[in-house]
Design an enzyme around this catalytic site. Structure first.
Site, PDB file in Angstrom:
ATOM      1  N   HIS A 106      -8.802   3.131   7.791  1.00  0.00           N
ATOM      2  CA  HIS A 106      -9.287   1.844   7.291  1.00  0.00           C
ATOM      3  C   HIS A 106     -10.713   1.546   7.748  1.00  0.00           C
ATOM      4  CE1 HIS A 106      -5.086   0.869   6.200  1.00  0.00           C
ATOM      5  NE2 HIS A 106      -5.651   0.022   5.368  1.00  0.00           N
ATOM      6  N   ASN A 134       0.845  -1.204   0.000  1.00  0.00           N
ATOM      7  CA  ASN A 134       0.000   0.000   0.000  1.00  0.00           C
ATOM      8  C   ASN A 134       0.879   1.252   0.000  1.00  0.00           C
ATOM      9  OD1 ASN A 134      -2.416   1.341  -0.123  1.00  0.00           O
ATOM     10  ND2 ASN A 134      -3.214   0.550   1.803  1.00  0.00           N
TER      11      ASN A 134
END
Length: 499
Positions: free
Chosen positions: A373, A342
């Protein structure tokens, strides 16, 4: 979710293919984006249509794909985008970045809370806009900080990344909306930073990159004066197909929730459970490899993602890449693993948080990552656990690794040991991220793994500082200090002469 007729048709089509509805919508949307990217690269050049038309095309295709994919939920994107743009315009410029950051994160966290604790889990909630909203939250907040850095930042105190991405003026409404909703990244990203996106739209992204070793004359990798993305797009699509096949064939054999199943735990030994934990987490990574590789390929197919040339004159297409799969699967340390996963989100976290926090940088950065998240307890278990574990792993590597550098055999042994330990430890802390909820997380740690990595981490925290420094390390440190002293002495002497 979208309208009833559209949803019913898609659910019927998904059942015929034997795939979840959200997966079908994802691949249909990304397929349209890939086709549009090829057309965009060939027919929507800045020389032919100009920057404003490129903005408009990227914006309207993105809105069309997003609306068809997410239906009424896509209006959350508009609400967040316009409210933050208004804040960007009316707040005092000295605090604008903090206000926009707070507003954007509050909107995202509110949606995460609604998704996690209001919607019953037995309701089919297959089309979820929180993923795209996470992406534009990154774009909005990074843009706000870039504007602030360009107008109020102390250039001597800005980090290299902050200097690179700072801009001198807020974007126009068209530029802003195009940046947020461009079709190449509207569904799953990857994020590009505003300065890079604007250079791409204006066609300066090639000339602004450093050309090495006569690569400007290397016609093999250029098309109509621009670097051709054909080879790299084909490669990334092949990577996507490989991990898609892995996802569909292997993942059903290793569901991640089994890690917290008491019947499974009682009927299998500890070593097998560790093996199952590792392979099930690899299966979970596979879907991210598919999404990241496909999103990257779409960006490259449109020309977005060019990052200069390598020493052989070949174009690099990793400007917006989100993952280096070989780097992750071959990682022998926490740092290598995290650095290759990521990637654009890690850059965003550094730009808006890590480089700006005066103390406890790692903790606050991990905590922001968890908030971004979602609001499930599993996210916080993973990221909070990651703080001390990454720190202990760094200390172990610094203290122990020099003992294994004396021969090639010992280096190979060290690499094997650290590869196994890194992947077991990372799988161990990522399991809560995949099973999300409090109860199965406690079951997994208490009955499956006995909190072994947490306990080992605590033990190493006290043991590692007692390990004596390797002699080769002491020599290297002494040599480095001597070089520093010599350098400082030379600088002082030159300064005295000048005076």
């Amino acid at each position: 979710m979208g309208g009833g007729r559209q949803e019913s048709y898609l659910e019927t089509l998904a059942s015929q293919f034997g795939v979840p509805t959200d997966m079908l919508i994802f691949f249909l949307g990304e397929g349209v984006c890939l086709l549009c990217a090829v057309l965009y690269y060939n027919y929507c050049t800045v020389e032919r249509v100009g920057a404003n038309v490129r903005h408009l095309v990227a914006l309207f295709v993105g809105i069309a794909v997003g609306t068809l994919s997410f239906g009424w939920q896509f209006f959350h994107m508009y609400a967040q985008a316009f409210s933050c743009y208004l804040a960007m315009r009316i707040l005092p410029s000295s605090v604008m970045h903090l206000g926009v950051f707070t507003l954007a994160m509050l909107y995202l966290v509110s949606l995460h809370l609604y998704r996690a604790y209001v919607i019953p889990e037995d309701i089919l909630y297959s089309i979820d806009v929180s993923g795209p909203l996470m992406i534009i939250t990154q774009k909005i907040t990074s843009l706000a900080f870039s504007v602030h850095d360009g107008r109020h930042g102390n250039k001597d105190k800005l980090s290299d990344l902050q200097k690179r991405y700072m801009i001198s003026r807020p974007p126009s409404l068209l530029e802003y909306l195009s940046y947020l909703f461009y079709f190449q990244g509207v569904l799953v990203g990857p994020i590009s930073f505003y300065a890079d996106y604007q250079a791409f739209i204006e066609g300066t992204y090639v000339s602004s990159k450093h050309l090495q070793n006569g690569s400007d004359n290397n016609n093999k990798y250029r098309m109509n004066g621009r670097p051709s993305p054909f080879d790299v797009v084909c490669y990334k699509l092949c990577v996507t197909l490989f991990w898609m096949g892995f996802h569909f064939t292997i993942k059903p054999l290793y569901p991640e929730m089994i890690n917290a199943d008491l019947a499974f735990i009682r009927s299998h030994g500890f070593l097998y459970r560790l093996w199952y934990m590792w392979i099930s987490m690899l299966c979970c990574r596979a879907k991210y490899y598919v999404a990241f590789s496909l999103g990257d390929a779409i960006c490259n197919a449109s020309g977005l993602g060019f990052n200069g040339y390598d020493r052989d004159g070949r174009p690099r297409w990793d400007l917006v890449s989100n993952v280096h799969i070989l780097g992750i699967e071959g990682a022998t340390s926490f740092k290598t693993y995290i650095d290759n996963w990521n990637i654009q989100t890690a850059v965003w976290l550094r730009v808006v948080c890590y480089d700006r926090i005066p103390a406890q940088k790692r903790f606050f950065t991990f905590f922001l990552s968890a908030m971004w998240h979602g609001c499930y307890p599993g996210y916080y278990f993973t990221f909070v656990s990651g703080v001390p574990m990454s720190e202990v792993a760094r200390k172990v590597r610094h203290r122990v690794r020099p003992y294994f550098l004396s021969s090639r055999v010992s280096q190979m042994l060290y690499n094997v040991i650290t590869w196994v330990s890194t992947h077991i430890a990372m799988s161990y802390i990522v399991v809560p991220f995949t099973i999300l909820h409090w109860e199965p997380t406690i079951v997994f740690y208490t009955f499956n793994t006995f909190w072994c990595v947490h306990l080992l981490c605590g033990l190493l925290f006290f043991i590692v500082p007692q390990i004596p420094a390797c002699k080769s390390q002491e020599k290297a440190t002494s040599l480095h200090q001597t070089q520093l002293d010599t350098s400082n002495s030379t600088k002082s002497s030159n300064k005295n002469k000048a005076e």
